[in-house]
Design an enzyme around this catalytic site. Structure first.
Site, PDB file in Angstrom:
ATOM      1  N   TYR A 134       0.893  -1.161   0.000  1.00  0.00           N
ATOM      2  CA  TYR A 134       0.000   0.000   0.000  1.00  0.00           C
ATOM      3  C   TYR A 134       0.925   1.202   0.000  1.00  0.00           C
ATOM      4  CZ  TYR A 134      -4.235  -2.551   1.569  1.00  0.00           C
ATOM      5  OH  TYR A 134      -5.319  -3.376   1.671  1.00  0.00           O
ATOM      6  N   ASP A 163      -7.545  -1.354  -5.041  1.00  0.00           N
ATOM      7  CA  ASP A 163      -9.008  -1.261  -4.894  1.00  0.00           C
ATOM      8  C   ASP A 163      -9.449  -0.636  -3.575  1.00  0.00           C
ATOM      9  OD1 ASP A 163      -8.272  -3.294  -3.212  1.00  0.00           O
ATOM     10  OD2 ASP A 163      -9.468  -4.849  -4.194  1.00  0.00           O
ATOM     11  N   HIS A 271     -11.544  -7.125  -3.060  1.00  0.00           N
ATOM     12  CA  HIS A 271     -10.997  -7.032  -1.706  1.00  0.00           C
ATOM     13  C   HIS A 271     -11.847  -7.827  -0.711  1.00  0.00           C
ATOM     14  CE1 HIS A 271      -7.748  -4.466   0.162  1.00  0.00           C
ATOM     15  NE2 HIS A 271      -8.284  -4.961   1.255  1.00  0.00           N
TER      16      HIS A 271
HETATM   17  C1  FNR Z   1      -7.646  -8.548   3.405  1.00  0.00           C
HETATM   18  N1  FNR Z   1      -7.260  -8.194   2.112  1.00  0.00           N
HETATM   19  C2  FNR Z   1      -6.110  -7.447   1.944  1.00  0.00           C
HETATM   20  N2  FNR Z   1      -5.673  -7.158   0.695  1.00  0.00           N
HETATM   21  C3  FNR Z   1      -4.518  -6.477   0.516  1.00  0.00           C
HETATM   22  O1  FNR Z   1      -4.132  -6.251  -0.622  1.00  0.00           O
HETATM   23  N3  FNR Z   1      -3.788  -6.070   1.598  1.00  0.00           N
HETATM   24  C4  FNR Z   1      -4.157  -6.314   2.876  1.00  0.00           C
HETATM   25  O2  FNR Z   1      -3.477  -5.953   3.821  1.00  0.00           O
HETATM   26  C5  FNR Z   1      -5.379  -7.004   3.070  1.00  0.00           C
HETATM   27  N4  FNR Z   1      -5.820  -7.262   4.325  1.00  0.00           N
HETATM   28  C6  FNR Z   1      -6.921  -8.054   4.514  1.00  0.00           C
HETATM   29  C7  FNR Z   1      -7.281  -8.405   5.793  1.00  0.00           C
HETATM   30  C8  FNR Z   1      -8.348  -9.262   5.999  1.00  0.00           C
HETATM   31  C9  FNR Z   1      -8.726  -9.633   7.396  1.00  0.00           C
HETATM   32  C10 FNR Z   1      -9.070  -9.774   4.897  1.00  0.00           C
HETATM   33  C11 FNR Z   1     -10.222 -10.727   5.085  1.00  0.00           C
HETATM   34  C12 FNR Z   1      -8.722  -9.416   3.622  1.00  0.00           C
HETATM   35  C13 FNR Z   1      -7.993  -8.704   0.935  1.00  0.00           C
HETATM   36  C14 FNR Z   1      -7.464 -10.073   0.516  1.00  0.00           C
HETATM   37  O3  FNR Z   1      -6.198  -9.983  -0.060  1.00  0.00           O
HETATM   38  C15 FNR Z   1      -8.383 -10.758  -0.517  1.00  0.00           C
HETATM   39  O4  FNR Z   1      -8.598  -9.895  -1.606  1.00  0.00           O
HETATM   40  C16 FNR Z   1      -9.728 -11.195   0.043  1.00  0.00           C
HETATM   41  O5  FNR Z   1      -9.617 -11.614   1.374  1.00  0.00           O
HETATM   42  C17 FNR Z   1     -10.285 -12.341  -0.793  1.00  0.00           C
HETATM   43  O6  FNR Z   1     -11.538 -12.713  -0.336  1.00  0.00           O
HETATM   44  P1  FNR Z   1     -11.817 -13.962   0.652  1.00  0.00           P
HETATM   45  O7  FNR Z   1     -10.926 -15.111   0.218  1.00  0.00           O
HETATM   46  O8  FNR Z   1     -11.512 -13.468   2.022  1.00  0.00           O
HETATM   47  O9  FNR Z   1     -13.256 -14.221   0.411  1.00  0.00           O
END
Ligand code: FNR
Length: 382
Positions: A134, A163, A271
């Site tokens: 990020y 996103d 996300h």
């Molecule tokens: C995320 N996701 C996420 N994405 C990212 O690029 N950086 C991050 O730090 C995080 N942190 C994060 C924390 C938590 C608790 C969750 C549940 C998700 C999004 C993640 O990479 C991914 O896109 C989604 O979690 C995919 O969906 P499912 O498998 O949780 O349904």
């Protein structure tokens, strides 16, 4: 718990829910607004039906594939997700151990609760990692992190998340902001000496009041990224290939493909429903790309995440043209249910279900999967 008695990813989530702190659970479970996209991410796979061929020798089944030329044993990778130690002290290191066991790739979150050095410390030489960025308002912070990442040979690419320039409105997380003590773990890079903590950046004053975990992690994240400015900036600070995460339209998929070879892959994702609620599930984006700009698949790899709960979901995404699928919450809930063994159980279940699905379809290798194995009429649009 005896992990062998947990037969599917819902069983694992149920056990994890009882074992993770309320604050941790609220952060993991939460999604934006009404949780529509989160729920639909999974439901959309139920609208796609499988077309099995019979009278085919299915004794051998090989789930191996590659991401960006790096070999992996399963087309399933662990998505970057923050704060794994809210689930279990094994944290992101534990996820790495489980990934080693199953030959799976892991993308480390910028907001991981352990440093990237700790996470890859015990990895075997063939293990494949990416690191998710990020971009910070204070670019120097991101640049310092990139220097560290460039020095870790296990990390093969930078995953730039696009996103969530601002956090979604996650009400479960917000409601739990005053529950219990302050956060028991912090994002490790925020603690790190090479990243200054005494920021005087006017755009990112310190948070004045208690907030959900998600909102507090987003503090300092840049919302001014653009194709024109940010990719050249990144090229100055890393030679690693770039994977763009959070692509949600065929227009942006096409634009990304024009930035090959610096951009080597895109991740279709909303996300996990945590950013824009009622955003389309990634499956719809995949179908749009097939229809309007299929040349994208020839130029860059297309990965997908969100809502994967079954081997049949994995197989359907591959049939639609995805190179592989990411799992976010399932890996965290695996950790919550049983530390590194719990994550290994998640991968074991998904791999076994994927193999069973491939065999029942009459397919022996992932590159044989295609549109002829599914009926996607219910999700295809004009
Ligand atoms: C995320 N996701 C996420 N994405 C990212 O690029 N950086 C991050 O730090 C995080 N942190 C994060 C924390 C938590 C608790 C969750 C549940 C998700 C999004 C993640 O990479 C991914 O896109 C989604 O979690 C995919 O969906 P499912 O498998 O949780 O349904």
């Amino acid at each position: 718990v005896n992990l062998d008695t947990l037969l599917n990813l819902d069983d694992i989530e149920e056990v994890a829910t009882k074992q993770i702190s309320q604050k941790g659970w609220a952060y993991y479970y939460s999604a934006s607004d009404d949780l529509f996209s989160k729920t639909f991410n999974n439901k959309v796979y139920r609208q796609i039906l499988l077309r099995a061929r019979v009278f085919v020798d299915c004794v051998n089944c090989d789930t191996s594939t590659s991401f960006l030329g790096h070999k992996v044993k399963v087309p399933i990778y662990v998505s970057p997700a923050a704060m794994a130690r809210l689930a279990h002290p094994d944290g992101e290191w534990g996820i790495a151990q489980a990934c080693e066991q199953y030959g799976a790739m892991q993308v480390i979150s910028q907001n991981a609760s352990m440093t990237p050095e700790q996470i890859v410390a015990d990895a075997n030489p063939d293990q494949v990692f990416g690191w998710q960025l990020y971009v910070q308002n204070e670019r120097a912070k991101s640049e310092a992190m990139l220097v560290r990442i460039n020095n870790l040979p296990q990390i093969k690419f930078i995953c730039l998340t696009l996103d969530a320039p601002v956090p979604g409105k996650r009400e479960h997380d917000e409601r739990s902001k005053n529950v219990g003590a302050n956060l028991p773990v912090r994002a490790a890079v925020q603690e790190d000496a090479s990243v200054s903590k005494t920021s005087s950046d006017a755009k990112t004053p310190s948070p004045a009041k208690a907030m959900g975990v998600g909102q507090s992690l987003f503090w300092g994240t840049a919302a001014d990224l653009t194709w024109k400015k940010t990719l050249p900036w990144l090229a100055q600070h890393t030679k690693l290939p770039i994977v763009l995460k959070g692509i949600q339209t065929h227009e942006d998929a096409y634009l990304a493909s024009l930035h090959a070879p610096q951009v080597k892959a895109i991740i279709l994702s909303n996300h996990g429903g945590r950013a824009l609620d009622t955003a389309s599930p990634a499956v719809h984006t995949l179908l749009e790309i097939r229809k309007y700009c299929p040349e994208v698949f020839d130029r860059i790899e297309v990965w997908i995440d969100g809502g994967i709960k079954r081997g049949t979901d994995v197989v359907k995404a591959l049939c639609l043209g995805a190179r592989g699928v990411g799992i976010g919450r399932p890996a965290l809930f695996g950790l919550g249910a049983g530390g590194k063994e719990g994550v290994a159980r998640v991968l074991e279940i998904l791999k076994a279900e994927t193999e069973t699905c491939m065999r029942l379809l009459g397919v022996g290798r992932v590159d044989e999967l295609g549109m002829h194995h599914i009926n996607a009429r219910a999700v295809e649009r004009d």
